[in-house]
Design an enzyme around this catalytic site. Structure first.
Site, PDB file in Angstrom:
ATOM      1  N   SER A  88       6.890  13.982  10.754  1.00  0.00           N
ATOM      2  CA  SER A  88       5.888  14.082   9.703  1.00  0.00           C
ATOM      3  C   SER A  88       5.596  15.517   9.286  1.00  0.00           C
ATOM      4  O   SER A  88       4.838  15.750   8.351  1.00  0.00           O
ATOM      5  CB  SER A  88       4.607  13.374  10.125  1.00  0.00           C
ATOM      6  OG  SER A  88       3.978  14.111  11.132  1.00  0.00           O
ATOM      7  N   LYS A 106      -5.281  11.655  10.972  1.00  0.00           N
ATOM      8  CA  LYS A 106      -4.888  12.938  10.384  1.00  0.00           C
ATOM      9  C   LYS A 106      -5.893  13.379   9.334  1.00  0.00           C
ATOM     10  O   LYS A 106      -6.291  14.542   9.280  1.00  0.00           O
ATOM     11  CB  LYS A 106      -3.500  12.820   9.761  1.00  0.00           C
ATOM     12  CG  LYS A 106      -2.381  12.741  10.785  1.00  0.00           C
ATOM     13  CD  LYS A 106      -1.052  12.514  10.079  1.00  0.00           C
ATOM     14  CE  LYS A 106       0.092  12.485  11.083  1.00  0.00           C
ATOM     15  NZ  LYS A 106       1.366  12.185  10.424  1.00  0.00           N
TER      16      LYS A 106
END
Ligand code: ADP
Length: 843
Positions: free
Chosen positions: A731, A774
């Site tokens: 990611s 996140k």
């Protein structure tokens, strides 16, 4: 009344109303005061005054119920004692109050009240002569005639007699003696009445005796009573030592030798009783038939065994455990879904989804009493309340709660026990837990199932599987017990930080409930509803003593903690409470000294401060207690050079922001990667470089000397700070691209943007996991714009509304859109076909 001559007390006196003791002239008494009037008297008169006169107050016994002296002024006792406050100590512990040390001077009567508030001020008339007793007693005694002389003489004799009966080495007795020698006789009734054991009522009688004759008459019986009492004690003591001797001799002659003689027989007997008792217990333990059979067999062996055999102890321990286990003991479930909802809501703020699921689970269990449901597994970062929800579930069901920590367990015998052939063998944690809770239907919290280890001693996960499997666990066989124990009534709940490391077979048995981290606002709420009240209570403090404003909580959250849960936040509150507890115990002195000027004459050592105000924790106090802030809002500071970008990472501990730094130097086109990266992440870096090289022309990216290939004669170094932490995952792709694009173009990445997303060689952005964590991390770190893969757009719905409102989300399907959103004014490339390519959605 003889107030002529001697020292005069002021004719107006503030009055202290006491209900716990009687002050008599010549004695010193400690009073603890907490009623509003008395508190005002102390803070406004005693602590403010500067002269000796201002420390003289009247002490009036108040015989009325202390509860009622707050509003109306009670009818005052007609006589009181004027006294000097020699010490004042204030404290907030356990509630605001002062302790006064007052030495009585002389009697007075109240002739009129001048005011009742904030404290009582009265016009008084002095009743006793007040003299400095400098003359020795013998000379000072005027040869009084008649009754008074006789009374005084008798009283003195009695006092001397009492003194003769007391132990002179005791300090208070020595003082008694000194006083007797030095005081004039007319002072003796007052002084002795307060020294010897007398009730308040008796002291009051002495106080009320205004004339000397009366006083002698009232006090003499108290003195003689004391003497008689002492005589009686002495008499009984005389018998005492003889008695003791007899007792001793009995013990020496009788018991010890006898014990030696009969040792063997005795024990044999005892042992017989003992095994019989054990046998009774075995029959009474209501164990399963198989277990009973085993026990009886073992019991038979035990009876034949000599005690000295090591196996005796082993068998004995085994049988003891068997009879202790809750074979058929259980608590009755008392489930009321409505009550359960209230309890869960009261104990936990937010986590609505989880609470809803837990209630459903409980409701289903209520309808269908067989327990073959899935096992709930709470998955989330530390400190988000997983354990505490488990505990609430036990409470709503009225069941016992037991936590079994599985972190680091790598031996299956930890779960299933050791065979009895081993020396020091013992049952596993499940059976041990059952023994501890002593019922067979507790709630067991299997903590940290994701941290189970594996080793040569067998796989604990396999053992756990057997425990959790409803088909098998009604006959769970611990190796130590070696007979089946029915676990089907136990309610198991598991917790984990991540599902990634839970053995798949185990995961299959469980229903995973995600418990994500909290937002700043949720944390503030949790803090003020739960954490602070809990910590105050644990430290014996009240909200009247310690106040933590919301603003301070926010500051603690952002500058002293960086976590998804609230565990270290809770610890910080604990630290504050401890620091405040010390101050409260010290009588609050520090704050006052800080606040008032040092020259303040009233600020004397003994005079502490009015304790009415709570200690308020502001930023300054916070810094004193917790030290300088541990975390800064560092994002914007660090983005002041080209070649830095902020990514978002997911860890089992919650989301985190992740910096990516790049630099270049002359070289041969090499790429160096540091920061403990996993293979996937290294590959992302190579992908990023390849894509940028391929698109260098489009975006006008250059090498150090301005050439068209960014890598020509250039070495690149990519670093991921927090170098000791291993990082992996795809990611970070978009972040690496952005970081390098910044380096190659010499432009700064926007300081308020963070991003996440996987990349492909062709420049597409693929979806990634952990979006909620996140985004929360980005929000914590003060980021304003978050760039996400387009296909993650649906995950945004899970976010709390306020977070969505605070952040600007850009969803990107390709890298061009990422770059355009990451740089101020976009990232011009000939590839861009649209002028405003970013899909900016303010959700
Ligand atoms: P975990 O088991 O997830 O590591 P704990 O259950 O030990 O976390 O929680 C840590 C502390 O935080 C506990 O004191 C708990 O009561 C408190 N806490 C966590 N979440 C909440 C919440 N939503 N509401 C109230 N208190 C909470």
């Amino acid at each position: 009344m003889d107030s002529g001559g001697g020292i005069q007390i002021p004719s107006r006196l503030p009055l202290l109303l006491t209900h716990e003791g009687v002050l008599l002239p010549g004695s010193t008494v400690r009073f603890s005061v907490d009623s509003p009037r008395n508190m005002h008297l102390v803070s406004q008169r005693l602590l403010k005054g500067t002269s000796l006169k201002s420390t003289i107050i009247g002490v009036i016994p108040n015989t009325r119920d202390p509860e009622h002296d707050t509003d109306d002024l009670p009818t005052l006792h007609k006589i009181g004692t004027a006294g000097i406050a020699v010490q004042v100590v204030g404290s907030n512990w356990p509630k605001p109050h002062y302790t006064l040390l007052i030495t009585g001077l002389c009697r007075f009567s109240v002739s009129g009240l001048l005011k009742e508030r904030p404290f009582v001020l009265a016009e008084v008339q002095q009743l006793d002569k007040l003299e400095q007793y400098t003359t020795p007693a013998t000379e000072g005694v005027p040869a009084e005639e008649g009754e008074l002389g006789e009374l005084s003489h008798n009283f003195y004799q009695a006092a001397v007699q009492l003194l003769g009966m007391l132990d002179m080495s005791v300090p208070v007795v020595a003082k008694f003696r000194r006083l007797l020698d030095s005081l004039p006789r007319e002072a003796l009734p007052d002084v002795l009445a307060s020294m010897i054991r007398t009730s308040n009522k008796e002291k009051l009688q002495v106080l009320d005796a205004v004339t000397l004759e009366e006083r002698f008459k009232k006090a003499l019986p108290m003195l003689t009573r004391q003497i008689e009492g002492l005589k009686l004690i002495k008499k009984t003591r005389k018998i005492g030592p003889d008695n003791e001797k007899r007792v001793l001799s009995v013990r020496k002659g009788g018991v010890f030798p006898g014990r030696q003689f009969n040792l063997d027989e005795d024990d044999e007997d005892e042992d017989g009783d003992d095994t019989a008792a054990l046998e009774r217990k075995v029959h009474g333990a209501k164990m399963s038939e198989a277990a009973l059979r085993v026990c009886l067999k073992e019991l038979k062996r035990l009876k034949k065994m000599p005690q000295s055999m090591p196996e005796y102890a082993l068998t004995r321990n085994y049988l003891d455990l068997m009879v202790e286990l809750p074979w058929s003991k259980s608590t009755k479930d008392c489930l009321d879904i409505r009550a359960a909802r209230t309890l869960l809501d009261n104990d936990h703020y937010a986590m609505d989804k989880l609470k809803r699921r837990v209630l459903e689970y409980l409701a289903v269990r209520q309808l269908k009493t067989s327990l073959k449901g899935p096992i709930l597994c709470f998955v989330g970062p530390p400190g988000v309340g997983k354990t505490s929800v488990g505990r609430s579930i036990a409470r709503t069901l009225g069941r016992e709660f037991h936590r079994i920590a599985l972190g680091g367990v790598c031996d299956q015998s930890d779960i299933r026990g050791h065979r009895r052939t081993y020396v020091g063998s013992m049952p596993g944690r499940i059976i041990n837990g059952l023994k501890t809770v002593a019922v067979n239907n507790p709630v067991f919290l299997l903590d940290e199932v994701d941290k189970l280890g594996k080793s040569l001693q067998g796989d604990p996960a396999a053992a756990l599987l057997e425990v959790l499997d409803p088909e098998q666990n009604h006959s769970f066989t611990d190796h130590y017990l070696n007979v089946a124990f029915d676990l089907s009534q136990v309610l198991f709940i598991a917790t984990a930080n991540t599902t990634a490391t839970i053995p798949p077979a185990l995961l299959d048995r469980m229903e995973v409930l995600q418990v994500p981290g909290y937002t700043q606002e949720e944390k503030v709420e949790i803090a003020h509803r739960h954490l602070i009240p809990n910590q105050l209570e644990q430290h014996g403090l009240t909200p009247q003593q310690l106040h933590i404003p919301q603003d301070t909580t926010q500051h603690i959250i952002s500058s002293y903690t960086r976590e998804a849960g609230v565990r270290s936040l809770e610890r910080k509150f604990g630290a504050i409470c401890r620091a405040v507890a010390v101050k409260v115990a010290e009588g609050h002195r520090v704050t006052k000294t800080e606040a008032s000027s040092p020259e303040d004459p009233t600020q004397q050592e003994d005079k502490a401060v009015p304790p009415e105000l709570p200690i308020v924790i502001d930023h300054v106090a916070l810094k004193d207690i917790l030290g300088p802030p541990l975390f800064e809002m560092e994002v914007s500071e660090r983005l002041t050079l080209p070649g830095v970008a902020v990514g978002l990472a997911w860890t089992p501990l919650g989301g985190e922001i992740l910096f990516v730094e790049a630099s270049r130097m002359e070289g041969e086109g090499q790429l160096t990667l540091t920061g403990q990266l996993g293979d996937v992440m290294k590959e992302s870096a190579h992908l990023a470089i390849s894509w940028l090289r391929a698109n260098a022309k489009t975006y006008q990216l250059t090498n150090m000397v301005g050439g068209p290939d960014p890598l020509e004669a250039t070495d690149i170094h990519l670093h991921f700070p927090a170098g000791a932490v291993t990082k992996d995952g795809p990611s970070a792709g978009v972040t690496i691209v952005t970081c390098l694009a910044s380096l190659f173009s010499g432009r700064l990445v926007r300081s308020d943007v963070a991003m996440t997303g996987e990349i492909t060689l062709r420049g597409l952005v693929l979806p990634v996991g952990g979006i909620k964590d996140k985004v929360l991390a980005a929000h914590r770190a003060g980021v304003k714009r978050v760039i996400l893969p387009k296909r993650n757009e649906k995950d945004l719905e899970e976010l709390p509304a306020n977070v969505r409102a605070d952040l600007d989300f850009v969803t990107a399907a390709n890298l061009d859109q990422v770059l355009n959103a990451a740089f101020n004014g976009g990232f011009p490339g000939t590839a861009s076909t649209h002028t405003h390519p970013q899909l900016s959605s303010k959700l």
